[in-house]
Design a protein around this motif. Structure first.
Motif, PDB file in Angstrom:
ATOM      1  N   PRO A  30       0.840  -1.198   0.000  1.00 49.16           N
ATOM      2  CA  PRO A  30       0.000   0.000   0.000  1.00 49.16           C
ATOM      3  C   PRO A  30       0.879   1.254   0.000  1.00 49.16           C
ATOM      4  O   PRO A  30       1.863   1.324   0.745  1.00 49.16           O
ATOM      5  CB  PRO A  30      -0.800  -0.120   1.309  1.00 49.16           C
ATOM      6  N   LEU A  31       0.566   2.204  -0.852  1.00 50.52           N
ATOM      7  CA  LEU A  31       1.377   3.417  -1.020  1.00 50.52           C
ATOM      8  C   LEU A  31       2.846   3.054  -1.244  1.00 50.52           C
ATOM      9  O   LEU A  31       3.729   3.408  -0.451  1.00 50.52           O
ATOM     10  CB  LEU A  31       1.236   4.331   0.200  1.00 50.52           C
ATOM     11  N   PRO A  32       3.160   2.347  -2.324  1.00 48.51           N
ATOM     12  CA  PRO A  32       4.525   1.836  -2.522  1.00 48.51           C
ATOM     13  C   PRO A  32       5.580   2.925  -2.692  1.00 48.51           C
ATOM     14  O   PRO A  32       6.764   2.670  -2.449  1.00 48.51           O
ATOM     15  CB  PRO A  32       4.404   0.990  -3.793  1.00 48.51           C
ATOM     16  N   PHE A  33       5.196   4.143  -3.103  1.00 51.35           N
ATOM     17  CA  PHE A  33       6.202   5.190  -3.273  1.00 51.35           C
ATOM     18  C   PHE A  33       6.831   5.596  -1.949  1.00 51.35           C
ATOM     19  O   PHE A  33       7.916   6.181  -1.924  1.00 51.35           O
ATOM     20  CB  PHE A  33       5.581   6.413  -3.955  1.00 51.35           C
ATOM     21  N   LEU A  34       6.165   5.269  -0.813  1.00 47.66           N
ATOM     22  CA  LEU A  34       6.735   5.603   0.492  1.00 47.66           C
ATOM     23  C   LEU A  34       8.041   4.855   0.735  1.00 47.66           C
ATOM     24  O   LEU A  34       8.935   5.362   1.421  1.00 47.66           O
ATOM     25  CB  LEU A  34       5.740   5.274   1.608  1.00 47.66           C
ATOM     26  N   ALA A  35       8.165   3.647   0.182  1.00 47.18           N
ATOM     27  CA  ALA A  35       9.406   2.883   0.358  1.00 47.18           C
ATOM     28  C   ALA A  35      10.579   3.625  -0.263  1.00 47.18           C
ATOM     29  O   ALA A  35      11.663   3.724   0.333  1.00 47.18           O
ATOM     30  CB  ALA A  35       9.253   1.494  -0.262  1.00 47.18           C
ATOM     31  N   ALA A  36      10.391   4.170  -1.467  1.00 48.99           N
ATOM     32  CA  ALA A  36      11.463   4.935  -2.111  1.00 48.99           C
ATOM     33  C   ALA A  36      11.726   6.241  -1.366  1.00 48.99           C
ATOM     34  O   ALA A  36      12.876   6.674  -1.243  1.00 48.99           O
ATOM     35  CB  ALA A  36      11.093   5.222  -3.566  1.00 48.99           C
ATOM     36  N   LEU A  37      10.674   6.869  -0.854  1.00 48.78           N
ATOM     37  CA  LEU A  37      10.838   8.131  -0.129  1.00 48.78           C
ATOM     38  C   LEU A  37      11.626   7.917   1.158  1.00 48.78           C
ATOM     39  O   LEU A  37      12.560   8.679   1.459  1.00 48.78           O
ATOM     40  CB  LEU A  37       9.455   8.710   0.179  1.00 48.78           C
ATOM     41  N   PHE A  38      11.299   6.885   1.915  1.00 45.41           N
ATOM     42  CA  PHE A  38      12.046   6.585   3.132  1.00 45.41           C
ATOM     43  C   PHE A  38      13.481   6.185   2.804  1.00 45.41           C
ATOM     44  O   PHE A  38      14.417   6.518   3.542  1.00 45.41           O
ATOM     45  CB  PHE A  38      11.360   5.464   3.912  1.00 45.41           C
ATOM     46  N   GLY A 289       4.603   8.847  -7.501  1.00 44.26           N
ATOM     47  CA  GLY A 289       3.817   7.823  -6.828  1.00 44.26           C
ATOM     48  C   GLY A 289       2.334   8.102  -6.886  1.00 44.26           C
ATOM     49  O   GLY A 289       1.518   7.194  -7.111  1.00 44.26           O
ATOM     50  N   ALA A 290       1.950   9.373  -6.710  1.00 44.74           N
ATOM     51  CA  ALA A 290       0.538   9.736  -6.804  1.00 44.74           C
ATOM     52  C   ALA A 290       0.014   9.530  -8.223  1.00 44.74           C
ATOM     53  O   ALA A 290      -1.131   9.092  -8.416  1.00 44.74           O
ATOM     54  CB  ALA A 290       0.350  11.184  -6.369  1.00 44.74           C
TER      55      ALA A 290
END
Length: 347
Positions: A30-38, A289-290
């Protein structure tokens, strides 16, 4: 930092961010772009790979921090004034931790737990629970990607010295500015948590970036990095359209992250500081991601992108105006003559 170590850092950032994209979307998080952001936040300033104990400690601390938001959510819903006051206090405290103690990632995660999660939980508790799960999974993936990147590109030089902590008075002022910066996005989250979540994440970036930028340089640093991130996201989307597969998604991520890394670590000439490049790449990842989510749900990607970009520029403009007004008010207070002591009447 030697040129060899700077190159390894750049390659490490590119590899870790691309791997985070591949795992995040490949595992359908869920919300996979958060992995790249972190991954970007953790790897851009890391000197060593995290060990097993540190990984467990980070995940437990993250779950505890985000759990604070679940507690504050019902309070903000039942008693809005009290809830907003507690959220503002949490943002202030998290910024003090990030600046005074030099723990920027911990401060940002605490800001999410004290501001973003409560605002979402007050409107949609189910969405808040999903976001907490997404963030914990994204952090686990980010830590794994960081370990793999350090195994591929080992550190060759001494650890970089952390930036000096500001004076206590300056740290308090920076925390106050960050608290004011987060006011509009928290209000937007109360209107539509799902759509305005990227705007809230962008505002967190602005509050951290503004902590080291003077009011005079705010327009150039904050505004131009936001515009550059948006332009980069548009270019990335067009390139991804040539071959919309996960492998090309990860490949283009490595290219963009490597380009940023070469300038972030001084391998290529640039007029901008490291914070500018991190903010620009983070803006790109959030917008991209959005856009991927909008495409998966059948929304008009370009219309949603234009609206989010306008909101990004809006919150950036608000941050610049608020910073300028606060700095002028502070300068006037410093320049004002002290009040004369009151005369003590004789008895």
């Amino acid at each position: 930092m030697t040129a060899l170590e700077a190159r390894r850092r750049s390659h490490r950032l590119a590899a870790a961010t691309a791997l985070a994209i591949a795992l995040g979307y490949g595992l359908a998080l869920p919300l996979p772009f958060l992995a790249a952001l972190f991954t970007l936040f953790l790897t851009s300033t890391a000197n060593t790979a995290p060990g097993p104990k540190r990984i467990i400690a980070i995940l437990l601390a993250l779950a505890l921090t985000l759990g604070i938001g679940v507690i504050l959510g019902p309070i903000a819903s039942a008693w809005p004034v009290t809830g907003l006051a507690l959220m503002a206090a949490g943002i202030y405290l998290s910024t003090r931790i990030a600046t005074s103690e030099g723990k920027a990632p911990a401060g940002m995660l605490l800001s999410i737990g004290c501001a973003v999660i409560p605002a979402i939980a007050a409107v949609d508790p189910g969405l808040a629970a999903m976001l907490i799960q997404a963030m914990v999974l994204a952090m686990a993936v980010a830590l794994l990607c960081q370990v793999v990147a350090f195994a591929l590109f080992r550190a060759t030089g001494p650890a970089a010295a952390p930036p000096p902590a500001p004076a206590p008075a300056d740290s308090q002022w920076i925390a106050l500015r960050a608290t004011l910066f987060m006011a509009p996005p928290i209000g937007l989250l109360l209107l539509d948590p799902a759509f305005y979540l990227p705007v809230a994440m962008k505002s967190l970036l602005l509050s951290r970036e503004a902590s080291t930028v003077s009011a005079r340089a705010a327009t150039r640093e904050l505004l131009t990095s936001t515009v550059a991130g948006g332009a980069g996201a548009m270019l990335f989307w067009l390139l991804l359209g040539l071959a919309p597969t996960l492998w090309f998604f990860a490949l283009w991520t490595a290219v963009f992250a490597g380009y940023t890394g070469y300038r972030l670590y001084g391998l290529a000439p640039t007029r901008h500081g490291p914070g500018w490049w991190v903010n620009a790449l983070a803006t790109l990842l959030i917008l991209l991601g959005a856009a991927v989510q909008d495409s998966a749900t059948g929304k008009d990607v370009y219309q949603a992108f234009a609206l989010r970009m306008a909101l990004f520029l809006g919150v950036t403009g608000y941050a610049i105006l608020a910073m300028t007004a606060l700095e002028r008010w502070r300068d006037r207070r410093r320049a004002a003559p002290p009040a004369p002591p009151e005369a003590i009447p004789c008895s």
